[in-house]
Structures are given as structure tokens and as C-alpha cells.
Design a protein around this motif. Structure first.
Motif, PDB file in Angstrom:
ATOM      1  N   LEU A 124      -3.948  -0.425  13.317  1.00 50.00           N
ATOM      2  CA  LEU A 124      -4.417   0.611  14.235  1.00 50.00           C
ATOM      3  C   LEU A 124      -3.567   0.674  15.506  1.00 50.00           C
ATOM      4  N   GLY A 125      -2.795  -0.364  15.767  1.00 58.89           N
ATOM      5  CA  GLY A 125      -1.879  -0.332  16.896  1.00 58.89           C
ATOM      6  C   GLY A 125      -0.842   0.773  16.754  1.00 58.89           C
ATOM      7  N   ALA A 126      -0.579   1.182  15.518  1.00 60.34           N
ATOM      8  CA  ALA A 126       0.380   2.260  15.266  1.00 60.34           C
ATOM      9  C   ALA A 126      -0.266   3.634  15.377  1.00 60.34           C
ATOM     10  N   GLY A 127      -1.599   3.670  15.438  1.00 63.52           N
ATOM     11  CA  GLY A 127      -2.301   4.946  15.554  1.00 63.52           C
ATOM     12  C   GLY A 127      -3.548   4.971  14.691  1.00 63.52           C
ATOM     13  N   PRO A 128      -4.396   5.983  14.889  1.00 68.41           N
ATOM     14  CA  PRO A 128      -5.646   6.083  14.133  1.00 68.41           C
ATOM     15  C   PRO A 128      -5.406   6.160  12.630  1.00 68.41           C
ATOM     16  N   ALA A 129      -6.388   5.690  11.866  1.00 70.82           N
ATOM     17  CA  ALA A 129      -6.322   5.736  10.405  1.00 70.82           C
ATOM     18  C   ALA A 129      -7.738   5.848   9.868  1.00 70.82           C
ATOM     19  N   SER A 130      -7.866   6.456   8.713  1.00 70.82           N
ATOM     20  CA  SER A 130      -9.182   6.559   8.083  1.00 70.82           C
ATOM     21  C   SER A 130      -9.565   5.201   7.490  1.00 70.82           C
ATOM     22  N   VAL A 131     -10.842   5.003   7.295  1.00 69.36           N
ATOM     23  CA  VAL A 131     -11.324   3.765   6.688  1.00 69.36           C
ATOM     24  C   VAL A 131     -10.693   3.602   5.311  1.00 69.36           C
ATOM     25  N   GLY A 132     -10.597   4.686   4.558  1.00 71.80           N
ATOM     26  CA  GLY A 132      -9.983   4.620   3.234  1.00 71.80           C
ATOM     27  C   GLY A 132      -8.540   4.167   3.287  1.00 71.80           C
ATOM     28  N   GLU A 133      -7.782   4.700   4.246  1.00 67.99           N
ATOM     29  CA  GLU A 133      -6.383   4.292   4.412  1.00 67.99           C
ATOM     30  C   GLU A 133      -6.287   2.814   4.781  1.00 67.99           C
ATOM     31  N   LEU A 134      -7.152   2.386   5.688  1.00 66.16           N
ATOM     32  CA  LEU A 134      -7.151   0.983   6.097  1.00 66.16           C
ATOM     33  C   LEU A 134      -7.513   0.076   4.934  1.00 66.16           C
ATOM     34  N   ALA A 135      -8.532   0.454   4.177  1.00 65.09           N
ATOM     35  CA  ALA A 135      -9.040  -0.379   3.092  1.00 65.09           C
ATOM     36  C   ALA A 135      -7.999  -0.586   1.996  1.00 65.09           C
ATOM     37  N   GLN A 136      -7.086   0.365   1.812  1.00 66.48           N
ATOM     38  CA  GLN A 136      -6.067   0.242   0.770  1.00 66.48           C
ATOM     39  C   GLN A 136      -5.173  -0.984   0.967  1.00 66.48           C
ATOM     40  N   SER A 137      -5.087  -1.471   2.194  1.00 65.21           N
ATOM     41  CA  SER A 137      -4.226  -2.622   2.498  1.00 65.21           C
ATOM     42  C   SER A 137      -4.847  -3.951   2.098  1.00 65.21           C
TER      43      SER A 137
END
Length: 109
Positions: A26-39
Motif C-alpha cells: 500500500l506504500g505504492a498506492g491504494p489497492a483493492s482487497v482482491g488485488e492485495l489478497a492475490q499476493s
């Protein structure tokens, strides 16, 4: 400076490597929960527990637009850790200076 309960909550949230990685992303910018969860190799409900912990301790904020929840980093809240570390650095730096002075005095004797 933040009170001890605030600081404890922030450190609790940051104690987990998954949550620290979310903060890094998130330091790089906002993201959706789905995008975050993929990691992460975990179920979405398990991942959401991490999101709730970060949100509950004020490190991230999320807004829901339709079916998409987007998370963003609260940099001011994260600064609580930096403030605490700065204070600790000053304390220990002063102690090290006193130790150096004491060692120098011992060498003179």
C-alpha cells in the motif's frame, strides 16, 4: 507522541509479516482487497482478518464502491512508529555519549 495503547496497537498490527507486506504494498498506492489478497497463499476470509487488524489499528483505511473494497495506507498513523523510534534513538544516543565520556575519563585516570 502517541499514548502507549495506540503504540501497542500499531506494533501488534505490524508484528505479522503478512500485515507488514500489506503495508509495503500500500506504500505504492491504494489497492483493492482482491488485488492485495492475490499476493498471499491464504483464503480470502483469512486475509480479511489481517485487513481488519490493520484497519482496526488505524494503519489502513478502506472504502467500498459497489462490490470492490479499496484500501489505502494512513501514513500519519504509521508515523507513530517513526516518532517512537526517533525518541528511542535520542535516548540511546545520549546514553552512548555519556558512556563515551565516562570511558574517556577512565582513560585519563
Amino acid at each position: 507522541m502517541a499514548n502507549h495503547e495506540d503504540l501497542s496497537g500499531v506494533f501488534l498490527a505490524l508484528s505479522d509479516p503478512t500485515r507488514r507486506e500489506v503495508i509495503r504494498i500500500l506504500g505504492a498506492g491504494p489497492a483493492s482487497v482482491g488485488e492485495l489478497a492475490q499476493s498471499f497463499a491464504m483464503t480470502l476470509p483469512s486475509f480479511m482478518k489481517h485487513v481488519h487488524t490493520l484497519e482496526g489499528n488505524g494503519l489502513i483505511r478502506s472504502v467500498k464502491h459497489g462490490r470492490v473494497r479499496t484500501c489505502s495506507l494512513d501514513r500519519d498513523r504509521l508515523a507513530v512508529v517513526g516518532d517512537w523510534l526517533d525518541t528511542q534513538y535520542r535516548i540511546w544516543d545520549a546514553r552512548a555519549d555519556r558512556l563515551d565520556e565516562s570511558a574517556a575519563e577512565q582513560e585519563e585516570v
